[in-house]
Structures are given as structure tokens and as C-alpha cells.
Design a protein around this motif. Structure first.
Motif, PDB file in Angstrom:
ATOM      1  N   ILE A  21      93.108  59.806  27.865  1.00 15.45           N
ATOM      2  CA  ILE A  21      93.019  60.694  26.702  1.00 15.45           C
ATOM      3  C   ILE A  21      93.145  59.826  25.451  1.00 15.45           C
ATOM      4  O   ILE A  21      94.036  58.968  25.386  1.00 15.45           O
ATOM      5  CB  ILE A  21      94.142  61.753  26.741  1.00 15.45           C
ATOM      6  N   ASP A  22      92.253  60.033  24.496  1.00 13.33           N
ATOM      7  CA  ASP A  22      92.241  59.208  23.291  1.00 13.33           C
ATOM      8  C   ASP A  22      93.619  59.237  22.611  1.00 13.33           C
ATOM      9  O   ASP A  22      94.273  60.284  22.566  1.00 13.33           O
ATOM     10  CB  ASP A  22      91.173  59.746  22.328  1.00 13.33           C
ATOM     11  N   THR A  44      92.873  67.900  30.382  1.00  9.66           N
ATOM     12  CA  THR A  44      91.876  66.870  30.064  1.00  9.66           C
ATOM     13  C   THR A  44      90.494  67.483  29.793  1.00  9.66           C
ATOM     14  O   THR A  44      89.599  66.799  29.308  1.00  9.66           O
ATOM     15  CB  THR A  44      91.752  65.845  31.213  1.00  9.66           C
ATOM     16  N   GLN A  80      89.774  55.050  31.801  1.00  6.02           N
ATOM     17  CA  GLN A  80      89.494  56.092  30.811  1.00  6.02           C
ATOM     18  C   GLN A  80      90.739  56.963  30.673  1.00  6.02           C
ATOM     19  O   GLN A  80      91.262  57.459  31.675  1.00  6.02           O
ATOM     20  CB  GLN A  80      88.313  56.940  31.270  1.00  6.02           C
ATOM     21  N   SER A 132      88.865  58.125  25.970  1.00  7.14           N
ATOM     22  CA  SER A 132      88.413  56.808  25.488  1.00  7.14           C
ATOM     23  C   SER A 132      88.929  55.718  26.416  1.00  7.14           C
ATOM     24  O   SER A 132      89.740  55.992  27.300  1.00  7.14           O
ATOM     25  CB  SER A 132      88.977  56.513  24.101  1.00  7.14           C
ATOM     26  N   ARG A 170      82.723  60.860  34.819  1.00  9.62           N
ATOM     27  CA  ARG A 170      82.601  60.696  33.362  1.00  9.62           C
ATOM     28  C   ARG A 170      83.204  59.376  32.864  1.00  9.62           C
ATOM     29  O   ARG A 170      83.000  59.001  31.710  1.00  9.62           O
ATOM     30  CB  ARG A 170      83.169  61.888  32.607  1.00  9.62           C
ATOM     31  N   GLN A 222      87.681  69.375  27.855  1.00  8.75           N
ATOM     32  CA  GLN A 222      87.363  69.506  26.417  1.00  8.75           C
ATOM     33  C   GLN A 222      88.237  68.602  25.543  1.00  8.75           C
ATOM     34  O   GLN A 222      88.527  68.943  24.401  1.00  8.75           O
ATOM     35  CB  GLN A 222      87.564  70.957  25.922  1.00  8.75           C
ATOM     36  N   VAL A 223      88.709  67.497  26.093  1.00  2.61           N
ATOM     37  CA  VAL A 223      89.583  66.601  25.341  1.00  2.61           C
ATOM     38  C   VAL A 223      88.852  65.267  25.182  1.00  2.61           C
ATOM     39  O   VAL A 223      88.157  64.827  26.105  1.00  2.61           O
ATOM     40  CB  VAL A 223      90.906  66.396  26.127  1.00  2.61           C
ATOM     41  N   LYS A 224      89.016  64.630  24.011  1.00  3.96           N
ATOM     42  CA  LYS A 224      88.344  63.344  23.795  1.00  3.96           C
ATOM     43  C   LYS A 224      88.977  62.260  24.675  1.00  3.96           C
ATOM     44  O   LYS A 224      90.205  62.064  24.639  1.00  3.96           O
ATOM     45  CB  LYS A 224      88.446  62.956  22.317  1.00  3.96           C
ATOM     46  N   VAL A 247      94.626  62.065  20.190  1.00  7.11           N
ATOM     47  CA  VAL A 247      94.657  63.472  20.604  1.00  7.11           C
ATOM     48  C   VAL A 247      96.102  63.923  20.819  1.00  7.11           C
ATOM     49  O   VAL A 247      96.907  63.190  21.393  1.00  7.11           O
ATOM     50  CB  VAL A 247      93.855  63.652  21.934  1.00  7.11           C
ATOM     51  N   GLU A 261      81.148  56.695  30.990  1.00  3.25           N
ATOM     52  CA  GLU A 261      81.031  56.549  29.517  1.00  3.25           C
ATOM     53  C   GLU A 261      81.863  55.349  29.049  1.00  3.25           C
ATOM     54  O   GLU A 261      81.446  54.581  28.191  1.00  3.25           O
ATOM     55  CB  GLU A 261      81.606  57.786  28.807  1.00  3.25           C
ATOM     56  N   THR A 262      83.053  55.233  29.632  1.00  7.27           N
ATOM     57  CA  THR A 262      83.957  54.149  29.236  1.00  7.27           C
ATOM     58  C   THR A 262      83.395  52.805  29.700  1.00  7.27           C
ATOM     59  O   THR A 262      83.504  51.798  28.999  1.00  7.27           O
ATOM     60  CB  THR A 262      85.352  54.428  29.830  1.00  7.27           C
TER      61      THR A 262
END
Ligand code: AMP
Length: 254
Positions: free
Chosen positions: A14-15, A31, A12, A37, A70, A33-35, A18, A73-74
Motif C-alpha cells: 500500500i502506497d 487493499t 508491492q 506502489s 497486479r 481500490q487502494v493505491k 495512503v 505493475e510494480t
């Protein structure tokens, strides 16, 4: 069931879209509050595993990530893309490639995959090291920067085409092997909503890193992280002659 088991690594990050912000104390990048992916090269690795499974060459795809909670999610995205099960090795610490490779080696010992697919590089650290280190730790052959893969389950080999300076190189590796993916290996398919829903019921195991008892040493300290300088400014010129004059004196302009 025919086919071989594949372990696919997903990090995972940082997108890519961004605009990364450096923390005010220079200790790293923001990191919160950052999207976040899946690393784009890992999306290609998952897609390749799914295509090989659809072709009947793999019997199981295990997605593995090492990171904070988190990162589940990935892993869910990897399951939605077609992985069968997932393992998160949970740690809050950002680990360097050698530590990640040691953890992956430990997972390989318990899961026994015959093919490992991973990205050629994570877009956050740009290390391009983990696959090579893992192959060395396992004593397995490696095919890096793969732009084409042909798995042969009868003679247990994989043909890997690599984009090298000035052309293409094709290698034949005996399985088990580690392959890292390049951009042109495939184009990941669109993620369909029913698959996202189905992924919720696929098995995802979370194991704290401490439970694995792997001795990990810290070899490197990050001293500072700095944002690129904004000092270079544009100039508006009124004529081609003025542009040519500036270009002739380019080191005075920059
Ligand atoms: P790197 O050597 O850091 O550029 O990463 C290369 C590849 O190793 C990535 O594209 C991932 O496939 C894998 N990898 C690196 N770090 C991790 C991690 N924390 N969790 C899962 N896979 C990882």
C-alpha cells in the motif's frame, strides 16, 4: 560481458501516502481500490542495482516479486527504473517472510545471481526478516541496512557500510551475498516517461507459485488487526500556567 548478475526483490505494498483502513472483520487491511506502489526500500534497491550496472559492475538486473497478478505493475516500474527482466511468482495468498525466502531461494537456484539486493523492510508488514532468512537458507553472507556499497568484481567481494548505533560499520563480504538497503543508500531518480514506455517491451514472466512445487508451511496465524485508538484528544489551554499545571499532572491528562 563483464560484471555480475543481480537479483533485486520488489514487493508491492500500500502506497506510503495512503491512510490505511482496517477491514471491519479485523482480518487485515483494505487493499481494494487502494493505491499500491513499490516498497520504498525496494526502490532504493533497484536504484542501487542500476547505479552499479551503470558503473559496469553488473551485467544484468533481474527484478522479482511474489504476489498477485497486479504486482506486475510494480515489476514494470522496476523495468522502467532500469531492470532488464522481471519474474512474478503469482500467488493470491499473503505469504510470511520465511515462505518468501524459500521461494526466492528456488529462483536463485535457477537464475544464479551473485548479488541479491532487497529492502531492509517492507512497509506493510514491517518484518525486517526476509533478507536475513534468505541469506541463512542460501548459506550466503549478509550485509543488512546498507548505507553504502562497493562491489569489486575482480576479487568477487562487496564492501558494505552499515549504520549502527553510534556510528558506521564497514564489512567485506565474499560474493555471492545478500544485501538489504537502508534509507540513506541512495535517492532514487525521477522516473522518465520514455523509460516507462521502453519498459513495456522488456521481458516479464509470470509463473504460478504452484508450478514451483515448494513445500510451504503455515507457522503463524494473524489473530486480529486493529486500527490505532482515537481516544487521545487535544486540549486547548488559555495560559502558560494552565499548560504547566497540565504537564505536572500529565498522567491525569493522557
Ligand atoms: P520484510 O522482511 O517483509 O520486511 O521484507 C524485506 C524485503 O524483502 C522487502 O523490502 C523486499 O525487498 C523483500 N520482499 C518481502 N516480501 C516480498 C515479496 N512478496 N516479493 C518480493 N520481495 C519481497
Amino acid at each position: 560481458m563483464t560484471g555480475i548478475k543481480c537479483l533485486v526483490c520488489v514487493k508491492q505494498v500500500i502506497d506510503y501516502s495512503v491512510k490505511v483502513r482496517v477491514k471491519s472483520d479485523g482480518s487485515g487491511v483494505e487493499t481494494d481500490q487502494v493505491k499500491l506502489s513499490m516498497n520504498p526500500f525496494d526502490e532504493i534497491a533497484v536504484e542501487e542495482a542500476v547505479r552499479q550496472k551503470e558503473a559496469g559492475l553488473l551485467n544484468e538486473i533481474l527484478a522479482v516479486s511474489i504476489g498477485p497478478l497486479r504486482a506486475q505493475e510494480t515489476l514494470r516500474v522496476a523495468l522502467a527504473r532500469g531492470a532488464d527482466k522481471a519474474i512474478l511468482i503469482q500467488t493470491e495468498e499473503a505469504l510470511p517472510p520465511i515462505s518468501v525466502a524459500k521461494i526466492l531461494k528456488n529462483i536463485v537456484a535457477s537464475e544464479n545471481p551473485e548479488l541479491i539486493l532487497m529492502g531492509k523492510q517492507a512497509i506493510d508488514d514491517d518484518c525486517n526478516q526476509t533478507g536475513q532468512m534468505l541469506a541463512a537458507l542460501l548459506g550466503w553472507p549478509q550485509g543488512t541496512f546498507a548505507s553504502q556499497l562497493t562491489v569489486n568484481i575482480n576479487d568477487k567481494t562487496v564492501k558494505v557500510t552499515r549504520e549502527v548505533d553510534g556510528g558506521l560499520e564497514t564489512l567485506s563480504l565474499s560474493l555471492p551475498a545478500v544485501i538489504t538497503t537502508d534509507l540513506r543508500l541512495n535517492e532514487p531518480r525521477y522516473l522518465a516517461l520514455p523509460n516507462v514506455m521502453r519498459a513495456k517491451s522488456k521481458p516479464l514472466t509470470v509463473k504460478p507459485l504452484a508450478e514451483l512445487n515448494i513445500p510451504l508451511k503455515k507457522h503463524i496465524d494473524i489473530l486480529t488487526v486493529e486500527a490505532p485508538s482515537n481516544e487521545r484528544q487535544g486540549l486547548i489551554l488559555n495560559s502558560v500556567e494552565a499548560l504547566i499545571d497540565k504537564l505536572k499532572n500529565v498522567d491525569k491528562v493522557i
